[in-house]
Design a protein around this motif. Structure first.
Motif, short mmCIF file in Angstrom:
data_model
loop_
_atom_site.label_atom_id
_atom_site.label_comp_id
_atom_site.label_asym_id
_atom_site.label_seq_id
_atom_site.Cartn_x
_atom_site.Cartn_y
_atom_site.Cartn_z
N MET A 54 -10.27 3.81 -9.46
CA MET A 54 -9.69 2.49 -9.64
C MET A 54 -8.18 2.57 -9.87
SD MET A 54 -10.36 -0.65 -9.76
CE MET A 54 -9.75 -2.16 -10.37
N GLN A 55 -7.77 3.53 -10.73
CA GLN A 55 -6.35 3.68 -11.03
C GLN A 55 -5.57 4.12 -9.78
OE1 GLN A 55 -4.82 2.72 -13.69
NE2 GLN A 55 -2.81 3.49 -13.14
N ASP A 56 -6.18 4.95 -8.95
CA ASP A 56 -5.52 5.40 -7.73
C ASP A 56 -5.26 4.24 -6.78
OD1 ASP A 56 -5.46 7.99 -8.57
OD2 ASP A 56 -7.27 8.60 -7.48
N SER A 57 -6.22 3.36 -6.64
CA SER A 57 -6.03 2.22 -5.73
C SER A 57 -4.95 1.28 -6.25
CB SER A 57 -7.35 1.47 -5.53
OG SER A 57 -7.80 0.90 -6.74
N VAL A 58 -4.82 1.16 -7.56
CA VAL A 58 -3.75 0.33 -8.14
C VAL A 58 -2.40 0.95 -7.82
CG1 VAL A 58 -2.75 -0.47 -10.32
CG2 VAL A 58 -5.22 -0.63 -9.96
N GLU A 59 -2.28 2.26 -7.98
CA GLU A 59 -1.02 2.95 -7.67
C GLU A 59 -0.67 2.86 -6.19
OE1 GLU A 59 1.29 4.35 -9.66
OE2 GLU A 59 0.13 3.52 -11.31
N ILE A 60 -1.68 2.99 -5.33
CA ILE A 60 -1.44 2.88 -3.89
C ILE A 60 -0.95 1.48 -3.53
CG2 ILE A 60 -2.57 2.84 -1.62
CD1 ILE A 60 -4.33 5.16 -2.65
N ASN A 61 -1.60 0.46 -4.09
CA ASN A 61 -1.18 -0.92 -3.81
C ASN A 61 0.21 -1.20 -4.36
OD1 ASN A 61 -3.42 -1.69 -2.36
ND2 ASN A 61 -4.54 -2.38 -4.17
N LYS A 62 0.53 -0.65 -5.54
CA LYS A 62 1.87 -0.81 -6.10
C LYS A 62 2.91 -0.16 -5.19
CE LYS A 62 4.81 0.38 -9.93
NZ LYS A 62 5.17 1.51 -10.73
N SER A 63 2.61 1.04 -4.70
CA SER A 63 3.54 1.74 -3.81
C SER A 63 3.74 0.98 -2.51
CB SER A 63 3.03 3.15 -3.51
OG SER A 63 3.08 3.95 -4.66
N SER A 72 8.76 3.11 -7.05
CA SER A 72 7.53 3.87 -6.80
C SER A 72 7.88 5.24 -6.23
CB SER A 72 6.61 3.12 -5.83
OG SER A 72 7.03 3.28 -4.51
#
Length: 149
Positions: free
Chosen positions: A1-10, A40
């Motif tokens: 879940m945290q990875d997908s948040v970071e990817i979307n933020k980037s 990012s």
């Protein structure tokens, strides 16, 4: 879940960077806008590729299916904004290496000039008189007078 948040933020930050750079290049802004490269890791890594002095290729993948029309439209508008960015690529040259190359070229041109001038002297006949014009004393005797003479 945290990875997908970071990817979307980037990806969101990448979109902001592309918007800022394309607006700047199209002349829509009167003053230089802030380009959020530091927001990012992705944009920090792509800083020189996006707005720097590199050749950059970006590929937009779309689906041929009618069910993905909205996503395809968004992708194509994103690609059009990215295409509006123009970079001015430059060659990075080591100053010492550039100086060595300049000196080598100067040596080459000076050698060419010397050979051209020597050829002119030979053609005019000046180079043949006085021992070949080379500055040495190898044509004849030693030039010294001894007591036995």
């Amino acid at each position: 879940m945290q990875d997908s948040v970071e990817i979307n933020k980037s990806l969101f930050t990448l979109r902001k960077v592309i918007l800022a750079l394309s607006d700047r290049k199209e002349g829509k802004l009167q003053r230089a806008a802030h380009v959020p490269y530091r927001d990012s890791t992705l944009t920090r890594l792509l800083k020189h590729s996006l707005g720097g002095s590199c050749h950059t290729l970006m590929i937009a993948c779309i689906s041929p299916s009618d069910s993905h029309v909205d996503e395809n439209t968004s992708t194509l508008s994103y690609a059009a904004r990215a295409r509006a960015i123009t970079n001015a690529p430059t060659v990075n040259v080591d100053p010492k290496l550039a100086q060595v190359r300049a000196m080598a070229e100067e040596i080459r041109s000076l050698k060419a000039e010397i050979s051209r001038l020597q050829q002119l002297l030979r053609l005019s006949g000046i180079g043949d008189a006085g021992g070949g014009g080379s500055g040495d004393c190898s044509g004849g005797g030693s030039g010294m007078v001894t007591a036995s003479d």
